[in-house]
Design an enzyme around this catalytic site. Structure first.
Site, PDB file in Angstrom:
ATOM      1  N   THR A 218      50.235  42.683  42.954  1.00 10.85           N
ATOM      2  CA  THR A 218      50.765  42.469  41.614  1.00 10.85           C
ATOM      3  C   THR A 218      51.757  43.585  41.304  1.00 10.85           C
ATOM      4  O   THR A 218      51.378  44.752  41.197  1.00 10.85           O
ATOM      5  CB  THR A 218      49.633  42.452  40.583  1.00 10.85           C
ATOM      6  OG1 THR A 218      48.749  41.368  40.886  1.00 10.85           O
ATOM      7  CG2 THR A 218      50.176  42.270  39.172  1.00 10.85           C
TER       8      THR A 218
ATOM      9  N   PHE B 291      46.635  34.507  42.210  1.00  7.25           N
ATOM     10  CA  PHE B 291      45.961  34.092  40.972  1.00  7.25           C
ATOM     11  C   PHE B 291      44.484  33.884  41.286  1.00  7.25           C
ATOM     12  O   PHE B 291      43.949  32.783  41.171  1.00  7.25           O
ATOM     13  CB  PHE B 291      46.589  32.815  40.422  1.00  7.25           C
ATOM     14  CG  PHE B 291      48.048  32.952  40.064  1.00  7.25           C
ATOM     15  CD1 PHE B 291      48.434  33.540  38.875  1.00  7.25           C
ATOM     16  CD2 PHE B 291      49.024  32.519  40.939  1.00  7.25           C
ATOM     17  CE1 PHE B 291      49.775  33.683  38.544  1.00  7.25           C
ATOM     18  CE2 PHE B 291      50.370  32.654  40.622  1.00  7.25           C
ATOM     19  CZ  PHE B 291      50.747  33.234  39.420  1.00  7.25           C
ATOM     20  N   LEU B 292      43.833  34.945  41.709  1.00  8.14           N
ATOM     21  CA  LEU B 292      42.443  34.872  42.153  1.00  8.14           C
ATOM     22  C   LEU B 292      41.512  35.471  41.106  1.00  8.14           C
ATOM     23  O   LEU B 292      41.751  36.574  40.615  1.00  8.14           O
ATOM     24  CB  LEU B 292      42.262  35.628  43.476  1.00  8.14           C
ATOM     25  CG  LEU B 292      43.191  35.231  44.628  1.00  8.14           C
ATOM     26  CD1 LEU B 292      42.952  36.143  45.825  1.00  8.14           C
ATOM     27  CD2 LEU B 292      42.976  33.767  45.008  1.00  8.14           C
ATOM     28  N   LYS B 293      40.454  34.758  40.783  1.00  4.97           N
ATOM     29  CA  LYS B 293      39.418  35.285  39.897  1.00  4.97           C
ATOM     30  C   LYS B 293      38.349  35.943  40.741  1.00  4.97           C
ATOM     31  O   LYS B 293      37.804  35.313  41.655  1.00  4.97           O
ATOM     32  CB  LYS B 293      38.793  34.169  39.056  1.00  4.97           C
ATOM     33  CG  LYS B 293      39.753  33.454  38.129  1.00  4.97           C
ATOM     34  CD  LYS B 293      39.018  32.488  37.206  1.00  4.97           C
ATOM     35  CE  LYS B 293      38.292  31.386  37.966  1.00  4.97           C
ATOM     36  NZ  LYS B 293      39.218  30.436  38.605  1.00  4.97           N
ATOM     37  N   GLU B 294      38.047  37.198  40.450  1.00  3.45           N
ATOM     38  CA  GLU B 294      36.954  37.848  41.162  1.00  3.45           C
ATOM     39  C   GLU B 294      35.670  37.063  40.927  1.00  3.45           C
ATOM     40  O   GLU B 294      35.369  36.655  39.813  1.00  3.45           O
ATOM     41  CB  GLU B 294      36.795  39.294  40.702  1.00  3.45           C
ATOM     42  CG  GLU B 294      37.931  40.192  41.159  1.00  3.45           C
ATOM     43  CD  GLU B 294      37.621  41.659  40.938  1.00  3.45           C
ATOM     44  OE1 GLU B 294      36.555  42.118  41.413  1.00  3.45           O
ATOM     45  OE2 GLU B 294      38.436  42.340  40.307  1.00  3.45           O
TER      46      GLU B 294
ATOM     47  N   ASN C 132      48.277  36.719  33.246  1.00  5.23           N
ATOM     48  CA  ASN C 132      47.167  37.600  32.895  1.00  5.23           C
ATOM     49  C   ASN C 132      47.261  38.085  31.448  1.00  5.23           C
ATOM     50  O   ASN C 132      46.244  38.252  30.779  1.00  5.23           O
ATOM     51  CB  ASN C 132      47.118  38.791  33.854  1.00  5.23           C
ATOM     52  CG  ASN C 132      46.440  38.427  35.168  1.00  5.23           C
ATOM     53  OD1 ASN C 132      45.931  37.329  35.324  1.00  5.23           O
ATOM     54  ND2 ASN C 132      46.457  39.347  36.116  1.00  5.23           N
TER      55      ASN C 132
ATOM     56  N   GLY D  38      32.828  38.565  23.482  1.00  6.44           N
ATOM     57  CA  GLY D  38      31.968  39.439  24.274  1.00  6.44           C
ATOM     58  C   GLY D  38      32.272  40.901  24.019  1.00  6.44           C
ATOM     59  O   GLY D  38      32.678  41.293  22.928  1.00  6.44           O
TER      60      GLY D  38
ATOM     61  N   GLY E 239      37.486  43.693  31.437  1.00  5.27           N
ATOM     62  CA  GLY E 239      37.615  44.858  32.323  1.00  5.27           C
ATOM     63  C   GLY E 239      38.172  44.402  33.651  1.00  5.27           C
ATOM     64  O   GLY E 239      38.905  43.419  33.735  1.00  5.27           O
TER      65      GLY E 239
ATOM     66  N   CYS F 209      42.485  43.731  37.015  1.00  2.00           N
ATOM     67  CA  CYS F 209      43.713  42.990  36.710  1.00  2.00           C
ATOM     68  C   CYS F 209      44.148  43.087  35.255  1.00  2.00           C
ATOM     69  O   CYS F 209      45.220  43.625  34.956  1.00  2.00           O
ATOM     70  CB  CYS F 209      43.539  41.516  37.101  1.00  2.00           C
ATOM     71  SG  CYS F 209      43.373  41.251  38.881  1.00  2.00           S
TER      72      CYS F 209
END
Length: 454
Positions: A121, A156-159, A219, A264, A268, A271
């Site tokens: 990124t 474009f990856l979500k952990e 993001n 929430g 964090g 990214c």
């Protein structure tokens, strides 16, 4: 195809493993010998569901290898992915030193045409800097600068769902130049990603700068939705509304949708915090202020303290003599990533007030322990007030309250009778709104969620 991945961290490993799964021959490079040793021994230095099994499968098939040999890595791949870290600099901008170093190494060793892909990124204009670095090294060796073409292909990856995201992408963004070298690079990238486009086209081709900006814009939008809902949740607490009902009411609007509308304890990870800050810094370099993003950052930092405020309001500023159970340490479920995790600030503020913490996380406890040692480096005595426990219920013994920070599935349906038996007082501070307030009241718990009409 023969592909080299420079950087065997989160993005690099997922990219390399998934491309190997599609039949490509992958060379993963990293300068960290310890990391390479772990990979060559069958381990994986990060936690990501499905990744270790995929790497093992492709290592056995001879489709992926790991090494610190830069020359061999450059020689291997016709396509060279740069997937190294871009940590935030002191001013919040992206630190590109590792990206440029990787580019120079490629330039020092390449002898044939290469497509260099910015997978890290990076801010707008990085492809130009990468091109300059490589071409400078080529000129030193009297080689044609046109041997390289730099492409932007943001991830474009979500952990926690990265393997699935890569193998079933919503979209693939590829930015190339319009010159002959850029057109050749575009064709190679089209060939590489062809398996993802068999049923319908998922690839969006654009110029390089637009591709670089697309990643940050995505993001930043998601972070904005989170902060927006957190502000509404805090207002809901004040006026007596239920943010979950509000979420359903607005999410049902097709123009809005439900994604990233959960209140929430703030976002964090590696990214959102970094990318929102870097995009703001890019704007400053061009004399612009992105006021919405500045507000997003401010709201998020404040939201990380929301549980602390609720706990202090309930028990007072002096928490000495209180022991709290804390469920969830990672910034989100299905990862061990502790970067910018709200749990770190929550733990720090509670122990400073004298509290003891018994904490549990399904996978992040070793990484959490390492991070807390860094956080408390100047006050190591605070570490004595935090203990990691093997099971969620082990954290409950004589707890003044249970604090839920991460929404792991394992926390969604506990035995509430056991909770009441073990806890000193049946109080739950639910930072992820896992439970229904009315149900908790009926079960005999004092329950405080985020914007849940407490």
């Amino acid at each position: 195809m023969r592909v080299t991945i420079v950087g065997s961290g989160y993005v690099g490993l997922v990219t390399g493993a998934c491309l190997a799964e599609l039949g490509n021959t992958i060379f993963c490079l990293d300068i960290d010998q310890k990391k390479i040793d772990i990979l060559n021994s069958g381990g994986v230095p990060i936690y990501e569901p499905g990744l270790q099994e995929m790497i093992a499968r492709n290592r056995a098939a001879g489709r992926i290898q790991f090494s610190t040999d830069v020359a061999a890595a450059v020689a291997h791949g016709d396509i060279q992915f740069i997937a190294v870290g871009t940590p935030p600099d002191e001013d919040g901008s992206a630190d590109l030193q590792y990206v440029i170093a990787a580019a120079r190494n490629i330039g020092k060793h390449m002898t044939s045409p290469k497509v260099i892909v910015d997978k890290s990124t990076v801010p707008v204009g990085t492809a130009e800097k990468v091109t300059t670095a490589i071409q400078e090294e080529l000129k030193i060796r009297n080689l044609d600068p046109a041997l390289c073409s730099v492409v932007s292909n943001p991830e474009f990856l979500k952990e926690g769902a990265a393997v699935e995201d890569f193998m079933r992408p919503d979209r693939i963004v590829i930015g190339t130049n319009a010159d002959p070298a850029g057109l050749r690079a575009k064709e190679m990238m089209r060939k590489l990603y062809a398996p993802f486009n068999r049923h319908h086209e998922r690839t969006y081709y654009m110029d390089v700068k637009s591709a670089e900006l697309t990643k940050y814009a995505a993001n930043a939008m998601l972070a904005t939705r989170i902060s927006f809902m957190n502000e509404l949740a805090n207002l809901a607490d004040e006026v007596g509304a239920d943010i979950e009902a509000v979420r359903q009411g607005i999410g049902s609007d097709s123009r809005i949708g439900y994604g990233f509308l959960y209140a929430g304890t703030g976002y964090g990870g590696s990214c959102f915090p970094k990318d929102v800050s870097a995009l703001s810094q890019t704007a400053h370099q061009y004399g612009r202020d992105l006021k919405i993003l500045e507000a997003v950052e401010s709201v998020n930092q404040a939201q990380k303290t929301i549980l602390i405020e609720k706990i202090v309001k309930r028990f007072g500023e002096n928490l000495k003599g209180h022991q709290f159970a804390l469920w969830g340490l990672a910034f989100k479920p299905n990862t061990d990533d502790m970067r910018e995790a709200p749990s770190r600030l929550i733990i720090s503020e509670l122990v400073k007030r004298g509290a003891n913490i018994l904490a549990h996380d399904p996978v992040a406890m070793p990484e959490a322990q390492r991070c807390l040692e860094l956080d408390f480096k100047s006050h190591p005595k605070f570490l004595d007030q935090v203990k990691m426990v093997k099971a969620p219920e082990d954290a409950l013994d004589q707890a003044s309250a249970l604090i839920i920070v991460t929404e792991w599935k394992a926390f969604r349906s506990p035995d509430f009778e056991i909770l009441k038996q073990k806890m000193k007082t049946p109080i739950i501070f639910d930072g992820r709104n896992l439970y229904e307030p009315q149900t908790m009241k009926e079960l005999g718990f004092e329950y405080q969620g985020i914007g849940r009409h407490n």
